[in-house]
Design a protein around this motif. Structure first.
Motif, PDB file in Angstrom:
ATOM      1  N   LEU A  91       0.785   3.824  -2.765  1.00 20.56           N
ATOM      2  CA  LEU A  91       0.475   5.440  -2.436  1.00 20.56           C
ATOM      3  C   LEU A  91       1.428   6.430  -2.755  1.00 20.56           C
ATOM      4  O   LEU A  91       1.413   7.534  -2.179  1.00 20.56           O
ATOM      5  N   PRO A 106       3.042   7.986  -5.282  1.00 20.53           N
ATOM      6  CA  PRO A 106       2.615   9.157  -5.801  1.00 20.53           C
ATOM      7  C   PRO A 106       1.765  10.330  -5.095  1.00 20.53           C
ATOM      8  O   PRO A 106       1.871  11.474  -5.589  1.00 20.53           O
ATOM      9  N   PHE A 107       1.020   9.905  -4.181  1.00 21.44           N
ATOM     10  CA  PHE A 107       0.418  10.925  -3.413  1.00 21.44           C
ATOM     11  C   PHE A 107       1.000  11.444  -2.074  1.00 21.44           C
ATOM     12  O   PHE A 107       0.527  12.224  -1.436  1.00 21.44           O
ATOM     13  N   ALA A 108       2.328  11.122  -2.121  1.00 20.00           N
ATOM     14  CA  ALA A 108       3.071  11.390  -0.747  1.00 20.00           C
ATOM     15  C   ALA A 108       3.218  12.973  -0.704  1.00 20.00           C
ATOM     16  O   ALA A 108       2.873  13.474   0.248  1.00 20.00           O
ATOM     17  N   PRO A 109       3.210  13.581  -1.723  1.00 19.19           N
ATOM     18  CA  PRO A 109       3.348  15.016  -1.642  1.00 19.19           C
ATOM     19  C   PRO A 109       2.049  15.846  -1.327  1.00 19.19           C
ATOM     20  O   PRO A 109       2.023  16.620  -0.487  1.00 19.19           O
ATOM     21  N   VAL A 110       0.765  15.307  -1.628  1.00 18.39           N
ATOM     22  CA  VAL A 110      -0.447  15.646  -1.131  1.00 18.39           C
ATOM     23  C   VAL A 110      -0.603  15.443   0.377  1.00 18.39           C
ATOM     24  O   VAL A 110      -0.923  16.276   1.184  1.00 18.39           O
ATOM     25  N   ARG A 111      -0.139  14.397   0.754  1.00 16.30           N
ATOM     26  CA  ARG A 111      -0.115  13.873   2.136  1.00 16.30           C
ATOM     27  C   ARG A 111       0.642  14.828   2.864  1.00 16.30           C
ATOM     28  O   ARG A 111       0.173  15.350   4.081  1.00 16.30           O
ATOM     29  N   SER A 148       1.891  17.760   1.939  1.00 21.31           N
ATOM     30  CA  SER A 148       1.304  19.266   2.281  1.00 21.31           C
ATOM     31  C   SER A 148       0.030  19.364   3.040  1.00 21.31           C
ATOM     32  O   SER A 148      -0.008  20.372   3.891  1.00 21.31           O
ATOM     33  N   SER A 195       0.679  -1.177   0.058  1.00 20.33           N
ATOM     34  CA  SER A 195       0.003   0.070  -0.142  1.00 20.33           C
ATOM     35  C   SER A 195       0.828   1.175  -0.042  1.00 20.33           C
ATOM     36  O   SER A 195       0.274   2.218  -0.543  1.00 20.33           O
ATOM     37  N   GLU A 196       2.215   1.291   0.551  1.00 21.43           N
ATOM     38  CA  GLU A 196       2.881   2.280   0.565  1.00 21.43           C
ATOM     39  C   GLU A 196       3.303   2.616  -0.837  1.00 21.43           C
ATOM     40  O   GLU A 196       3.643   3.843  -1.204  1.00 21.43           O
TER      41      GLU A 196
END
Length: 88
Positions: A9, A11-16, A18, A5-6
Motif C-alpha cells: 500500500l 504507493p497510496f501513502a500520499p492519498v492517505r 492527504s 500490506s504496508e
C-alpha cells in the motif's frame, strides 16, 4: 501480514496522507464554526448591521435564527472553548 500490506500500500501513502490532512482541516474549521465566542461576536456584528440599516429586519431575523441554532449546537456538544479560539 502487516508489513506486507504496508509495502503493497506504500504507493497510496500520499492519498492517505492527504485524506488525513483534509480531515484535520475540517475538524479545526468545525471547532471554530461552533465556538460560542465566535458566534456571540457574529451576533453582535449582526445587531450593529441592523442598527446601521445595512440589513433589513427580515434578514436580521433569518441570520439571527441561524446563529442561535449554531450556538445551541455548540453548547449542546461542548464545541469550541468559548474564548474565540479553537482548542489545540
Amino acid at each position: 501480514m502487516g508489513l506486507i500490506s504496508e509495502v503493497l500500500l506504500l504507493p497510496f501513502a500520499p492519498v492517505r496522507g492527504s485524506g488525513w490532512v483534509v480531515q484535520q482541516v475540517l475538524r479545526e474549521a468545525e471547532r471554530i464554526y461552533y465556538d460560542p465566542a465566535t458566534i456571540r461576536a457574529e451576533l453582535a456584528r449582526l445587531e450593529e448591521r441592523l442598527e446601521s440599516g445595512e440589513v433589513s429586519e427580515e434578514e436580521f431575523d433569518r441570520q439571527e435564527d441561524e446563529l442561535l441554532d449554531r450556538l445551541e449546537t455548540a453548547t449542546r456538544t461542548g464545541a469550541g472553548t468559548g474564548d474565540g479560539t479553537a482548542p489545540r
